[in-house]
Design a protein around this motif. Structure first.
Motif, mmCIF file in Angstrom:
data_model
loop_
_atom_site.group_PDB
_atom_site.id
_atom_site.type_symbol
_atom_site.label_atom_id
_atom_site.label_comp_id
_atom_site.label_asym_id
_atom_site.label_seq_id
_atom_site.Cartn_x
_atom_site.Cartn_y
_atom_site.Cartn_z
ATOM 1 N N VAL A 97 6.695 -19.544 24.387
ATOM 2 C CA VAL A 97 7.490 -20.515 25.276
ATOM 3 C C VAL A 97 8.809 -21.083 24.695
ATOM 4 O O VAL A 97 8.884 -21.450 23.523
ATOM 5 C CB VAL A 97 6.459 -21.939 25.582
ATOM 6 N N SER A 98 9.788 -20.904 25.618
ATOM 7 C CA SER A 98 11.210 -21.625 25.342
ATOM 8 C C SER A 98 11.308 -22.898 25.985
ATOM 9 O O SER A 98 11.125 -22.875 27.274
ATOM 10 C CB SER A 98 12.166 -20.788 25.481
ATOM 11 N N ASP A 99 11.579 -23.973 25.459
ATOM 12 C CA ASP A 99 11.636 -25.302 25.873
ATOM 13 C C ASP A 99 13.164 -25.588 26.198
ATOM 14 O O ASP A 99 13.802 -26.201 25.151
ATOM 15 C CB ASP A 99 10.816 -26.222 25.191
ATOM 16 N N ASN A 100 13.491 -25.649 27.207
ATOM 17 C CA ASN A 100 15.132 -26.132 27.638
ATOM 18 C C ASN A 100 14.890 -27.255 28.474
ATOM 19 O O ASN A 100 16.098 -27.573 29.244
ATOM 20 C CB ASN A 100 15.924 -24.999 28.030
ATOM 21 N N SER B 123 13.199 -24.838 31.951
ATOM 22 C CA SER B 123 14.443 -25.498 32.147
ATOM 23 C C SER B 123 14.260 -26.784 33.351
ATOM 24 O O SER B 123 13.223 -26.685 33.608
ATOM 25 C CB SER B 123 15.703 -24.780 32.658
ATOM 26 N N ASP C 33 4.042 -10.426 34.904
ATOM 27 C CA ASP C 33 4.775 -11.704 34.785
ATOM 28 C C ASP C 33 4.633 -12.293 35.850
ATOM 29 O O ASP C 33 4.426 -13.725 35.831
ATOM 30 C CB ASP C 33 6.339 -11.351 34.652
ATOM 31 N N LYS D 83 10.305 -19.285 29.840
ATOM 32 C CA LYS D 83 11.212 -20.158 29.721
ATOM 33 C C LYS D 83 11.386 -21.348 30.621
ATOM 34 O O LYS D 83 11.322 -21.097 31.876
ATOM 35 C CB LYS D 83 12.610 -19.275 29.900
ATOM 36 N N TRP E 10 6.956 -14.100 28.197
ATOM 37 C CA TRP E 10 7.493 -15.247 27.404
ATOM 38 C C TRP E 10 7.761 -16.047 28.507
ATOM 39 O O TRP E 10 8.826 -15.672 29.536
ATOM 40 C CB TRP E 10 8.778 -14.781 26.511
ATOM 41 N N GLU F 179 9.437 -13.622 31.199
ATOM 42 C CA GLU F 179 9.826 -11.995 30.764
ATOM 43 C C GLU F 179 9.069 -11.491 29.806
ATOM 44 O O GLU F 179 8.877 -12.192 28.690
ATOM 45 C CB GLU F 179 11.442 -12.110 30.275
#
Length: 218
Positions: free
Chosen positions: A139-142, A114, A80, A112, A110, A107
């Motif tokens: 990918v998490s898009d916040n 923001s 990571d 993340k 993955w 993590e």
């Protein structure tokens, strides 16, 4: 004429095979009542994203369910910390974002995201840059957009954009704005018309979120 599930399945498989960025042999396609489920294992996140995009291009797809895993080859597995360094470097080189505009947390590969940016293209450019990095599994898009103008102005700009591009879509799409959040409803014939409406909303300054309640006509 409305496509049968078998016809939609055949066309999705053909579209996946047509896309050079996708290994169709790794992906299963199931269809029920126009809802397409993609299954299987892909070797990187970029391929997963391209498979999703390819399926959405097919007429007759009413919804898309993703049940694919990203299984990295041994040589592509990275810590990571290594991925974080690559993400920071590529954002600095390719996006020209203000310092600390986007926050990063990683993590198990993955990523993340923001933070806040001024424009939707900056958010999309950030995701586009990251999804090609070796070792990234998702990918998490916040990321949020900073509000700039009032609700009435946002609504007027979106409706004018839709009307410029195609009257058929503009006449069948309803735009509601609360604060900086846009809700789109109505009926369209295909994914292209739906994308046009959503793209028009996201490209409007001041929009921080778009709720998609658009449905497909039978």
């Amino acid at each position: 004429m409305m496509k049968t599930d078998k016809e939609v399945q055949k066309d999705v498989i053909a579209e996946l095979s047509f896309d050079p960025a996708v290994n169709q042999a790794e992906i299963g396609v199931e269809v029920k009542d126009g809802v397409v489920t993609l299954t299987g294992h892909v070797s990187n996140y970029s391929e997963k994203w391209n498979a999703e995009t390819a399926a959405q291009r097919v007429a007759g797809v009413k919804a898309l369910v993703i049940d694919m895993d990203t299984v990295l080859p041994e040589l592509s597995v990275r810590s990571d910390a290594d991925i974080a360094q690559s993400v920071e470097n590529i954002l600095r080189w390719k996006t020209f974002l203000p310092e600390n505009a986007v926050k990063i947390m990683i993590e198990n590969g993955w990523v993340k995201l923001s933070g806040e940016v001024e424009w939707e293209y900056q958010r999309l450019l950030t995701i586009e840059a990251i999804r090609h990095i070796t070792g990234v599994t998702g990918v998490s898009d916040n990321i949020k957009l900073k509000p700039k103008i009032g609700s009435n102005a946002i609504k007027a700009i979106i409706e004018a954009a839709l009307n410029r591009r195609t009257r058929d879509v503009s006449q069948n799409i309803q735009v509601a704005v609360q604060g900086s959040e846009v809700t789109l409803s109505g009926k369209v014939l295909n994914w292209s018309d739906r994308y046009l409406a959503i793209h028009s909303a996201w490209n409007t300054p001041g929009v921080s979120n778009v709720k998609d309640h658009i449905v497909f006509t039978n």
